[in-house]
Design a protein around this motif. Sequence first.
Motif, PDB file in Angstrom:
ATOM      1  N   ILE A  25       0.728  -1.368  -0.019  1.00  8.61           N
ATOM      2  CA  ILE A  25       0.245  -0.020   0.004  1.00  8.61           C
ATOM      3  C   ILE A  25       0.923   1.332   0.043  1.00  8.61           C
ATOM      4  CG2 ILE A  25      -1.665   1.301   1.418  1.00  8.61           C
ATOM      5  CD1 ILE A  25      -3.114  -1.471   2.066  1.00  8.61           C
ATOM      6  N   SER A  26       1.746   1.252   0.690  1.00  5.64           N
ATOM      7  CA  SER A  26       2.834   2.405   0.860  1.00  5.64           C
ATOM      8  C   SER A  26       3.710   2.599  -0.536  1.00  5.64           C
ATOM      9  CB  SER A  26       4.086   2.163   1.916  1.00  5.64           C
ATOM     10  OG  SER A  26       4.845   3.059   1.826  1.00  5.64           O
ATOM     11  N   ARG A  28       2.337   1.836  -3.338  1.00  2.99           N
ATOM     12  CA  ARG A  28       1.198   2.279  -4.324  1.00  2.99           C
ATOM     13  C   ARG A  28       0.974   3.560  -4.026  1.00  2.99           C
ATOM     14  NH1 ARG A  28      -3.909  -0.605  -6.621  1.00  2.99           N
ATOM     15  NH2 ARG A  28      -2.548  -2.247  -6.715  1.00  2.99           N
ATOM     16  N   ARG A  29       0.839   3.998  -2.891  1.00  2.28           N
ATOM     17  CA  ARG A  29       0.785   5.507  -2.637  1.00  2.28           C
ATOM     18  C   ARG A  29       1.839   6.465  -3.130  1.00  2.28           C
ATOM     19  NH1 ARG A  29      -1.179   5.089   3.647  1.00  2.28           N
ATOM     20  NH2 ARG A  29      -3.328   4.646   3.403  1.00  2.28           N
ATOM     21  N   ARG A  30       3.138   5.705  -3.118  1.00  2.00           N
ATOM     22  CA  ARG A  30       4.157   6.577  -3.803  1.00  2.00           C
ATOM     23  C   ARG A  30       4.014   6.697  -5.273  1.00  2.00           C
ATOM     24  NH1 ARG A  30       9.335   4.413  -1.571  1.00  2.00           N
ATOM     25  NH2 ARG A  30       8.849   5.277   0.072  1.00  2.00           N
ATOM     26  N   GLN A  32       1.253   6.962  -6.739  1.00  2.00           N
ATOM     27  CA  GLN A  32       0.051   7.851  -6.963  1.00  2.00           C
ATOM     28  C   GLN A  32       0.470   9.216  -6.503  1.00  2.00           C
ATOM     29  OE1 GLN A  32      -2.947   5.530  -4.965  1.00  2.00           O
ATOM     30  NE2 GLN A  32      -2.992   4.222  -6.686  1.00  2.00           N
ATOM     31  N   ARG A  33       1.356   9.700  -6.738  1.00  2.00           N
ATOM     32  CA  ARG A  33       1.823  11.062  -6.184  1.00  2.00           C
ATOM     33  C   ARG A  33       1.400  11.958  -7.062  1.00  2.00           C
ATOM     34  NH1 ARG A  33       7.679   9.234  -4.794  1.00  2.00           N
ATOM     35  NH2 ARG A  33       7.833   9.474  -6.999  1.00  2.00           N
ATOM     36  N   PHE A  68      -5.132   4.755  -3.411  1.00  2.00           N
ATOM     37  CA  PHE A  68      -5.077   4.654  -2.148  1.00  2.00           C
ATOM     38  C   PHE A  68      -4.529   6.170  -1.457  1.00  2.00           C
ATOM     39  CE2 PHE A  68      -5.033   0.146  -2.605  1.00  2.00           C
ATOM     40  CZ  PHE A  68      -5.443  -0.157  -1.467  1.00  2.00           C
ATOM     41  N   ALA A  69      -4.046   6.911  -2.216  1.00  2.00           N
ATOM     42  CA  ALA A  69      -3.364   8.177  -1.749  1.00  2.00           C
ATOM     43  C   ALA A  69      -4.585   9.005  -1.371  1.00  2.00           C
ATOM     44  CB  ALA A  69      -2.980   9.056  -3.195  1.00  2.00           C
ATOM     45  N   HIS A  70      -4.225   9.607  -0.276  1.00  2.00           N
ATOM     46  CA  HIS A  70      -5.155  10.930   0.453  1.00  2.00           C
ATOM     47  C   HIS A  70      -6.092  10.099   1.182  1.00  2.00           C
ATOM     48  CE1 HIS A  70      -2.529  13.283  -1.849  1.00  2.00           C
ATOM     49  NE2 HIS A  70      -3.047  13.083  -3.017  1.00  2.00           N
ATOM     50  N   GLY A  73      -8.682   4.921  -0.375  1.00  2.00           N
ATOM     51  CA  GLY A  73      -8.690   3.637  -0.642  1.00  2.00           C
ATOM     52  C   GLY A  73      -9.752   2.855   0.194  1.00  2.00           C
TER      53      GLY A  73
END
Length: 163
Positions: A25-26, A28-30, A32-33, A68-70, A73
């Motif tokens: 998840i971390s 994926r968030r990266r 999705q910057r 998943f960002a912000h 998710g």
Amino acid sequence: MSKEAFALLCAGLVALLALLAALGISLRRRRQRDIAAPLGWADVAPTLVVPALYVATTRAGQPYERVFAHGLGFRGRTDLAIDAEGAQLLADRRQVRIPADRIRSVERATWTIDRVVEPGGMLVIAHDLDAPVDTYLRIIGDDTEALAALRALVPAPQEGATP
């Protein structure tokens, strides 16, 4: 192997799987910057408020690519408030404002990621958060009024503009 050793082995395996899930998840968030944080709740009097289930936000045209960002998710109950200037989602973990000028289209959907419903049982709001995304909602009850109100927010295409 004793019961205690087996229990420790199982606990270690569960901890490893949880760590790998958190790492995924971390990462994926990266990736999705490029997706901007959604605007927060605006103090505008809504013309329509309906209870809904927030299903997911995905990259536009990629119904399996959950954002998943912000905090986008996680599924959950929400209220969809529609006013003349846009739509808002208010839930425990997210407050999202979708201004009318960022909405590209509003359609019906049948499935996304891990959710399948009857034909046309979800609404998908295609909008921009610096990157094109699709937000899927399942209206609790009749969604006809909400669909019409959301479609009224979609900006009309400009004359001479190419699609």
